[in-house]
Motif scaffolding. Structure first.
Motif, short mmCIF file in Angstrom:
data_model
loop_
_atom_site.label_atom_id
_atom_site.label_comp_id
_atom_site.label_asym_id
_atom_site.label_seq_id
_atom_site.Cartn_x
_atom_site.Cartn_y
_atom_site.Cartn_z
N ARG A 74 6.19 -8.14 -5.57
CA ARG A 74 4.82 -7.69 -5.59
C ARG A 74 4.46 -7.16 -4.21
O ARG A 74 4.92 -7.66 -3.20
CB ARG A 74 3.90 -8.85 -5.97
CG ARG A 74 4.18 -9.37 -7.37
CD ARG A 74 3.44 -10.67 -7.60
NE ARG A 74 3.82 -11.23 -8.90
CZ ARG A 74 3.00 -11.21 -9.96
NH1 ARG A 74 1.82 -10.67 -9.87
NH2 ARG A 74 3.40 -11.73 -11.10
N GLN A 97 -0.32 -4.03 -11.64
CA GLN A 97 0.50 -3.95 -10.43
C GLN A 97 1.71 -3.05 -10.63
O GLN A 97 2.08 -2.27 -9.75
CB GLN A 97 0.94 -5.35 -10.01
CG GLN A 97 -0.19 -6.23 -9.51
CD GLN A 97 0.28 -7.62 -9.14
OE1 GLN A 97 1.15 -8.19 -9.79
NE2 GLN A 97 -0.30 -8.19 -8.10
N ARG A 98 2.33 -3.17 -11.78
CA ARG A 98 3.54 -2.39 -12.04
C ARG A 98 3.25 -0.90 -12.06
O ARG A 98 4.06 -0.10 -11.59
CB ARG A 98 4.15 -2.85 -13.37
CG ARG A 98 5.59 -2.45 -13.54
CD ARG A 98 6.48 -3.18 -12.54
NE ARG A 98 7.77 -2.50 -12.46
CZ ARG A 98 8.30 -2.07 -11.34
NH1 ARG A 98 7.68 -2.24 -10.20
NH2 ARG A 98 9.47 -1.46 -11.35
N SER A 143 -2.07 -17.69 -14.12
CA SER A 143 -1.67 -18.24 -15.42
C SER A 143 -2.45 -19.51 -15.76
O SER A 143 -2.94 -19.67 -16.88
CB SER A 143 -0.17 -18.52 -15.41
OG SER A 143 0.25 -19.09 -16.62
N ALA A 179 1.04 -15.93 -9.35
CA ALA A 179 1.31 -15.98 -10.79
C ALA A 179 0.88 -17.31 -11.38
O ALA A 179 0.28 -17.37 -12.47
CB ALA A 179 2.79 -15.72 -11.05
N THR A 198 0.01 -8.04 -14.26
CA THR A 198 1.37 -7.54 -14.01
C THR A 198 1.47 -6.06 -14.35
O THR A 198 2.08 -5.27 -13.61
CB THR A 198 2.39 -8.34 -14.83
OG1 THR A 198 2.33 -9.72 -14.46
CG2 THR A 198 3.81 -7.82 -14.58
N LEU A 228 -2.31 -12.96 -16.88
CA LEU A 228 -1.19 -12.69 -15.98
C LEU A 228 -0.45 -11.43 -16.41
O LEU A 228 -0.06 -10.61 -15.57
CB LEU A 228 -0.24 -13.88 -15.95
CG LEU A 228 1.01 -13.72 -15.09
CD1 LEU A 228 0.65 -13.46 -13.63
CD2 LEU A 228 1.90 -14.96 -15.20
N GLY A 229 -0.26 -11.27 -17.72
CA GLY A 229 0.39 -10.06 -18.22
C GLY A 229 -0.41 -8.82 -17.89
O GLY A 229 0.16 -7.79 -17.50
N SER A 249 -6.17 -4.23 -18.16
CA SER A 249 -5.46 -3.86 -16.94
C SER A 249 -6.12 -2.69 -16.21
O SER A 249 -5.77 -2.40 -15.07
CB SER A 249 -4.01 -3.49 -17.26
OG SER A 249 -3.31 -4.55 -17.86
N ALA A 306 4.01 -14.66 -4.15
CA ALA A 306 3.99 -14.05 -5.48
C ALA A 306 4.04 -15.11 -6.57
O ALA A 306 3.32 -15.02 -7.57
CB ALA A 306 5.18 -13.09 -5.61
N SER A 307 4.87 -16.13 -6.37
CA SER A 307 4.96 -17.21 -7.36
C SER A 307 3.64 -17.97 -7.42
O SER A 307 3.17 -18.35 -8.50
CB SER A 307 6.09 -18.16 -7.00
OG SER A 307 7.34 -17.49 -6.98
#
Length: 537
Positions: free
Chosen positions: A13, A296-297, A281, A277, A293, A289-290, A369, A273-274
């Motif tokens: 990330r 960010q992606r 979550s 998340a 993600t 969280l999805g 998102s 990052a962990s």
């Protein structure tokens, strides 16, 4: 992790500090085929004109590599998604969370040391190789033995055999660490780009063939291993270097001192990052969280396709001229303006066009998102300088300074996420933006001290950035309002065109040197390509 591919440690990330570990910044020496005596230097010195030409050519080659990998990778994912089950992707994704940590321990930051050190002799390179090989083999064995524990942690026994097979990835990557670092040190970006592209394409063909044969998750495992094996083999062939049995404890201690700080930076980023998340979550749920993600992606993919080649190449140049404060300062400011110009354009398109872009690419179920993607795009624009600053401090041989910065900013980012999570994803994204602003100001002071100049000089290019984002963003927003009733594609085209016009206008008026630099990069790359073709004949 990108589906079907084990992500290298630096592909994590990037918000808000944008500190992903770019390819290491080499010094200006070229690798020779015959190393000579054990203590003989491996490289000679490139003259300044050669540095500029190689940098220009490198930007073009690395950009082409990114596009080839992404285009073929997207087509492969489309095919694999139809042939494999979601559980197959999830199993490899879970394994991908573990593998980068083991590789970091195997490399111990030695590759980063090799590409920035003043002289790289045979003894030092051999010491780095034998340590990486031994550590990779030991850690691979540890991973095989502890895989059942990770299976329990993920509550999925299918992760165990996948991790055990993918343990070979740690060894393969460790074996290729030294020759890959030598190629970067020598600015052989054409070879590096070709290796990455060939490895990715071959691996994707293998994965599709195995999926068609009904081999399931083995197709994704093979894709990761084949890509790594091909890239490593090609790196060894191109470097034309062979290790001796020499091992120096003194060199090991020196490299370990530098590399431990590099390793610490990456571990801090992984922990952050962990932690992010886990907070999202637990507070907002897995669905949130999805959504984050995906947001960010989307930003990360655009970064990789548009500007990721500028950063590693300019980092190499920084390391080459670090003994000249004036040249280093000039090169840094020019590279910063060029990076701002290259990446602000697509980021503004995302910030304005996300309401149309996200549903078009990912489907209507991902509307959550949209707002986070818009804010993160703005945050990424403000934090672009972190890419260059990261490589600058590594090139100067000062990873400790960057480590302190990383610890402070990552801790602040995680704390902001914890506080903002109760108000949702958009609040978290705004928190990232706030930390990005603070991190940018902090880096101004750090860089000014490193370059022996004033904070105002370092902060100067940000004036252009603010102006180009404001004008192009306003133009894109106006086009979006006018095209509100049009089909999605037409609305995006209108937004993109308006942003491009606004961006070009501000750049032409306020940053003409950026236009000249960009034209010079393309011109020198074309000239160098012609020289390479004639030499090949």
């Amino acid at each position: 992790m990108t589906r079907g591919r084990v992500r290298p440690a630096h592909e994590g990330r990037t918000f808000p500090g944008m500190r992903r570990l770019v390819p290491e910044a080499p010094r200006p020496e070229a690798v020779v085929e015959d190393a000579g005596l054990p203590d003989a230097p491996i490289a000679g010195t490139l003259q300044p004109p050669a540095i500029g030409g190689r940098a220009a050519s490198g930007i073009v080659w690395m950009t082409l590599q990114k596009w080839v990998i992404r285009i073929f990778g997207f087509a492969t994912i489309v095919l694999l998604a139809r042939l494999l089950a979601p559980e197959d992707f999830g199993t490899v994704a879970a394994a991908g969370v573990v593998l980068p940590f083991f590789y970091l321990l195997a490399d111990l930051g030695f590759a980063a040391y090799i590409v920035q050190v003043q002289e790289a002799d045979q003894r030092m390179l051999s010491t780095a190789f034998w340590f990486s090989l031994t550590a990779g083999a030991v850690l691979s064995g540890v991973l095989v033995a502890t895989a059942p524990l990770f299976g329990l942690a993920f509550s999925d026994d299918r992760v165990v055999p996948v991790l055990q097979v993918l343990s070979a990835w740690v060894v393969l990557t460790a074996v290729g660490s030294v020759p890959s670092a030598m190629l970067r040190r020598a600015m052989r970006f054409r070879a590096i780009a070709a290796q990455g592209a060939i490895g990715a394409v071959v691996a994707q063909v293998v994965a599709v063939a195995m999926a068609l044969a009904g081999l399931g998750v083995a197709a994704l495992v093979a894709q990761s291993l084949v890509a790594c094996a091909v890239t490593t083999a090609l790196a060894w062939h191109a470097a034309k270097w062979r290790p001796t049995l020499a091992f120096s404890r003194e060199e090991f201690r020196r490299m370990a001192g530098f590399g431990s700080q590099v390793l610490s930076v990456e571990l801090v980023a992984m922990l952050r990052a962990s932690g992010e998340a886990a907070v999202i979550s637990r507070t907002l749920g897995v669905a949130a969280l999805g959504s984050m993600t995906i947001a960010q992606r989307l930003v990360q993919i655009v970064q990789e396709l548009t500007g990721s080649a500028i950063v590693p190449v300019t980092n190499v140049a920084f390391a080459k001229i670090r003994d000249s404060s004036a040249r280093l300062r000039s090169a840094y400011l020019r590279a910063l303006r060029l990076t701002y110009a290259a990446l602000s354009l697509p980021m503004v398109v995302i910030a304005v066009g996300a309401p149309q872009l996200v549903p078009l690419l990912f489907g209507d179920q991902w509307t959550a998102s949209v707002a986070p993607a818009q804010v993160l795009a703005v945050a990424s624009v403000l934090a672009l300088g972190a890419w260059l600053d990261h490589g600058l401090f590594y090139g100067l041989g000062r990873p400790g300074t960057w480590l302190v910065y990383a610890v402070v900013i990552d801790a602040l980012t995680l704390a902001t996420t914890i506080v903002a999570a109760q108000w949702g994803l958009v609040a978290i994204a705004w928190g990232f933006l706030g930390v990005a602003v603070l991190a940018t100001v902090v880096r101004w002071f750090l860089v000014a001290r490193a370059l022996e100049t004033s904070v105002g000089v370092v902060a100067g290019p940000c004036t252009y950035l603010v102006a180009v984002v404001a004008v192009s963003g306003a133009a894109g927003w106006g086009a979006g309002v006018l095209a509100a009733g049009a089909p999605t594609i037409l609305a995006l085209l209108a937004i993109g065109a308006a942003v491009l016009v606004g961006h070009a206008a501000v750049t032409a008026v306020g940053a003409r040197d950026v236009v000249r630099d960009a034209a010079g990069i393309l011109r020198r790359a074309a000239v160098r390509r012609g020289q390479e073709r004639r030499a090949d004949r």
